[in-house]
Motif scaffolding. Structure first.
Motif, PDB file in Angstrom:
ATOM      1  N   VAL A 399      13.280  21.834 188.345  1.00 51.44           N
ATOM      2  CA  VAL A 399      13.441  22.355 189.711  1.00 51.44           C
ATOM      3  C   VAL A 399      12.134  23.024 190.150  1.00 51.44           C
ATOM      4  O   VAL A 399      11.641  22.782 191.259  1.00 51.44           O
ATOM      5  CB  VAL A 399      14.630  23.347 189.782  1.00 51.44           C
ATOM      6  N   GLU A 400      11.546  23.815 189.260  1.00 49.40           N
ATOM      7  CA  GLU A 400      10.298  24.506 189.619  1.00 49.40           C
ATOM      8  C   GLU A 400       9.176  23.496 189.894  1.00 49.40           C
ATOM      9  O   GLU A 400       8.432  23.631 190.857  1.00 49.40           O
ATOM     10  CB  GLU A 400       9.892  25.468 188.491  1.00 49.40           C
ATOM     11  N   VAL A 428      21.059  31.072 186.981  1.00 49.91           N
ATOM     12  CA  VAL A 428      19.712  30.920 186.418  1.00 49.91           C
ATOM     13  C   VAL A 428      18.812  30.132 187.375  1.00 49.91           C
ATOM     14  O   VAL A 428      17.628  30.466 187.553  1.00 49.91           O
ATOM     15  CB  VAL A 428      19.805  30.156 185.070  1.00 49.91           C
ATOM     16  N   LEU A 429      19.354  29.095 187.991  1.00 50.62           N
ATOM     17  CA  LEU A 429      18.547  28.277 188.900  1.00 50.62           C
ATOM     18  C   LEU A 429      18.265  29.032 190.196  1.00 50.62           C
ATOM     19  O   LEU A 429      17.153  28.975 190.732  1.00 50.62           O
ATOM     20  CB  LEU A 429      19.240  26.949 189.198  1.00 50.62           C
ATOM     21  N   GLN A 430      19.279  29.726 190.693  1.00 46.33           N
ATOM     22  CA  GLN A 430      19.064  30.493 191.936  1.00 46.33           C
ATOM     23  C   GLN A 430      17.981  31.548 191.726  1.00 46.33           C
ATOM     24  O   GLN A 430      17.096  31.704 192.570  1.00 46.33           O
ATOM     25  CB  GLN A 430      20.369  31.168 192.365  1.00 46.33           C
ATOM     26  N   ASP A 431      18.031  32.227 190.583  1.00 43.34           N
ATOM     27  CA  ASP A 431      17.022  33.256 190.289  1.00 43.34           C
ATOM     28  C   ASP A 431      15.631  32.630 190.206  1.00 43.34           C
ATOM     29  O   ASP A 431      14.647  33.210 190.679  1.00 43.34           O
ATOM     30  CB  ASP A 431      17.339  33.957 188.954  1.00 43.34           C
ATOM     31  N   ALA A 432      15.554  31.436 189.590  1.00 45.79           N
ATOM     32  CA  ALA A 432      14.253  30.770 189.437  1.00 45.79           C
ATOM     33  C   ALA A 432      13.660  30.460 190.808  1.00 45.79           C
ATOM     34  O   ALA A 432      12.460  30.649 191.034  1.00 45.79           O
ATOM     35  CB  ALA A 432      14.413  29.495 188.616  1.00 45.79           C
ATOM     36  N   VAL A 433      14.496  29.984 191.742  1.00 45.09           N
ATOM     37  CA  VAL A 433      14.005  29.651 193.084  1.00 45.09           C
ATOM     38  C   VAL A 433      13.523  30.919 193.787  1.00 45.09           C
ATOM     39  O   VAL A 433      12.451  30.945 194.413  1.00 45.09           O
ATOM     40  CB  VAL A 433      15.114  28.947 193.905  1.00 45.09           C
ATOM     41  N   ARG A 434      14.289  31.997 193.654  1.00 45.47           N
ATOM     42  CA  ARG A 434      13.901  33.274 194.309  1.00 45.47           C
ATOM     43  C   ARG A 434      12.585  33.794 193.742  1.00 45.47           C
ATOM     44  O   ARG A 434      11.744  34.300 194.486  1.00 45.47           O
ATOM     45  CB  ARG A 434      14.997  34.316 194.124  1.00 45.47           C
ATOM     46  N   ARG A 435      12.410  33.655 192.430  1.00 42.73           N
ATOM     47  CA  ARG A 435      11.163  34.123 191.811  1.00 42.73           C
ATOM     48  C   ARG A 435       9.963  33.308 192.283  1.00 42.73           C
ATOM     49  O   ARG A 435       8.884  33.827 192.502  1.00 42.73           O
ATOM     50  CB  ARG A 435      11.257  34.008 190.287  1.00 42.73           C
ATOM     51  N   LEU A 436      10.206  32.007 192.445  1.00 37.98           N
ATOM     52  CA  LEU A 436       9.117  31.101 192.833  1.00 37.98           C
ATOM     53  C   LEU A 436       8.692  31.319 194.282  1.00 37.98           C
ATOM     54  O   LEU A 436       7.521  31.133 194.631  1.00 37.98           O
ATOM     55  CB  LEU A 436       9.611  29.653 192.645  1.00 37.98           C
ATOM     56  N   LEU A 437       9.651  31.693 195.134  1.00 36.17           N
ATOM     57  CA  LEU A 437       9.359  31.844 196.562  1.00 36.17           C
ATOM     58  C   LEU A 437       9.785  33.239 197.028  1.00 36.17           C
ATOM     59  O   LEU A 437      10.721  33.379 197.822  1.00 36.17           O
ATOM     60  CB  LEU A 437      10.109  30.763 197.361  1.00 36.17           C
TER      61      LEU A 437
END
Ligand SMILES: Nc1ncnc2c1ncn2[C@@H]1O[C@H](COP(=O)(O)OP(=O)(O)OP(=O)(O)O)[C@@H](O)[C@H]1O
Ligand SMILES: [Mg+2]
Length: 475
Positions: A399-400, A428-437
């Motif tokens: 995803v990243e 886990v995926l939602q957190d990854a998206v928030r961290r990335l953007l």
């Protein structure tokens, strides 16, 4: 999206989301997309098919009942269907597989569309896909009160894995099979739309101003990202008028579309391997101190790969040899792998891992006890949340990577992110998206209905609205 009460007013040209895990069908109603009930009153039909084996015709019934049983076991899918076997779909297929484990059982046929496999397997998958698409047409036609033949089908950006390979061949193979199956199922006119673009069109209905949106659709088998300029029509037309305008080309508003063949099914496979296989002896040591060979374990859980399943089927002698090299206590556990192989329960095991994933995704710090009764009475495997975090890691990284690719391709940053697809429910995926953007608002969409809603709108535009005055009144 609203739900249709059957029979359905205005269902004429439909959108079809033939998903790896779930199928949906919808049409564009006067007040927006409407999902058609596919199983009881449910809009989703799990992508699962069960076909029972049939007793051989009476004339060939010579010999003992055992001969007849063996003849049934040797029967091909085509033979069973020719003998009148009735396919079951979705939840009914899951129930049928419980009662009749000897029947043919297929899960996620979409996963095999791009596979470079021999013509015999290919013909078999085409038959399965045809059965599913015919079922969807039957449900949609019943809801519409007429035989439907036109549809906009969703497609992932890439059916096959794009990493280090040319995705074009895989996409061409998958589309050819899907098109042939659709035709055989009676869908005479089919167009395709990228699934994340369809989700973007659904999300657009909620936007009050034009903005650059990143759409992330993480499903069962594929994950796609689209960057698009979305919002009200710059020329001031109503949404409906715009949608129906065949000249309204949105190509320029789609800034990037990228995707890969990775999704929730991969998480289930990884969790089955690391979380459940230790209960079947994975990680134990033979007398020599060497580990029990892990290959049959990884082949067993690789249920969406034809070569891996074939290798596991042939692994009996290797498993027996390993058992002979183990102490009794270890051999007893490794023999459970042989039970799995003999009973053909690999797909069931991976489905147990999926249930554990769903339970753990709601209770992040918990441990679940997975019941493996079918392998051995009383057998249970503890699976902790840390296992899920590790199993989901490749999907998170994908995803990243896809988001980074989409941003580069679009050469701009998103003002809003829209997350859809069942796997996007994983925290886990939602957190990854928030961290990335950081700082970019993240909107959680309708996880299962967004793609089909957009496809329904695309179908209406491509094939035209239903002529006024011909709407079948709801009973
Ligand atoms: N709460 C949850 N947490 C994690 N995963 C979930 C959750 N709910 C559903 N899933 C997963 O979502 C996936 C199904 O999502 P979806 O229905 O969007 O896929 P699909 O559209 O059929 O697949 P694709 O678009 O890849 O062809 C499954 O792998 C399922 O296990
Ligand atoms: Mg999907």
């Amino acid at each position: 999206m609203t739900r249709a009460r059957q029979p359905t007013e205005g269902a004429h040209r439909v959108g079809v989301d033939f998903g790896t895990s779930n199928c949906l069908v919808a049409f564009a109603g006067p007040d927006g997309p409407v999902a058609i009930a596919l199983e009881a009153d449910k809009p989703t039909l799990p992508s699962v098919v069960h076909v029972p084996r049939m007793p051989p015709p009476a004339a060939s019934l010579v010999g003992t009942p055992l001969d007849a049983y063996e003849a049934m076991q040797r029967q091909s899918l085509a033979e069973a269907l020719a003998l009148g076997a009735q396919a079951r779909f979705g939840r009914a297929a899951l129930a049928a597989a419980q009662d009749d484990p000897d029947g043919f059982f297929f899960r996620s046929p979409k996963s095999f569309l791009a596979a470079d496999i021999d013509p015999v397997h290919r013909a078999r998958f085409q038959r399965i896909v045809t059965l599913m698409l015919a079922r969807l047409r039957e449900c949609a036609s019943e809801a519409a009160g007429e035989s439907l033949t036109q549809a906009c089908f969703g497609r992932p950006v890439n059916f096959g894995s794009g990493i280090g390979r040319d995705p074009h061949q895989a996409n061409a193979r998958a589309l050819a099979l899907l098109q042939a199956a659709a035709r055989d199922a009676g869908w005479q006119e089919v167009i395709f739309e990228f699934e994340p673009v369809a989700a973007a069109l659904d999300f657009e209905r909620s936007l009050q101003r034009r903005q650059v949106a990143l759409i992330v659709d993480a499903g069962g088998g594929t994950t796609d990202c689209t960057m698009a300029l979305l919002g009200p029509d710059p020329h001031g037309r109503s949404r409906r008028a715009r949608r129906r305008d065949p000249a309204d080309d949105r190509t320029e508003d789609i800034l990037a579309s990228v995707g890969d063949r990775v999704g929730g099914n991969d998480v289930d496979t990884a969790l089955a391997f690391a979380g459940l296989m230790p209960a079947l002896g994975l990680g134990l040591r033979e007398r020599s101190g060497l580990p029990v060979p892990p290959q049959p374990y990884s082949d067993a859980v690789d249920v969406f790969s034809v070569p891996a399943q074939a290798a596991f089927l042939r692994a009996g002698p290797a498993i027996a040899a390993s058992c002979r090299r183990c102490d009794d206590a270890v051999a007893r556990q490794v023999r459970r792998l042989e039970t799995l192989r003999e009973s053909g329960q690999s797909l069931w095991l991976v489905t147990r891992a999926e249930s554990a994933k769903l339970a753990l995704s709601e209770r992040a710090d918990a441990e679940v006890l997975v019941d493996l009764e079918r392998i051995e009475p009383g057998l249970r495997a503890p699976v902790g949340a840390d296992r899920l975090v590790r199993a989901i890691e490749p999907l998170r990284l994908a995803v990243e990577r896809l988001i980074a690719e989409a941003l580069t391709q679009a050469a701009t940053a998103p003002e809003v992110v829209y997350l859809t697809g069942g796997s996007a429910r994983a925290a886990v995926l939602q957190d990854a998206v928030r961290r990335l953007l950081p700082g970019v608002p993240v909107v959680m969409g309708d996880a299962f209905g967004s793609v089909v809603a957009g496809l329904a709108m695309r179908a209406e535009r491509a094939f035209g609205p239903r002529p006024d005055g011909q709407v079948r009144p709801a009973r």
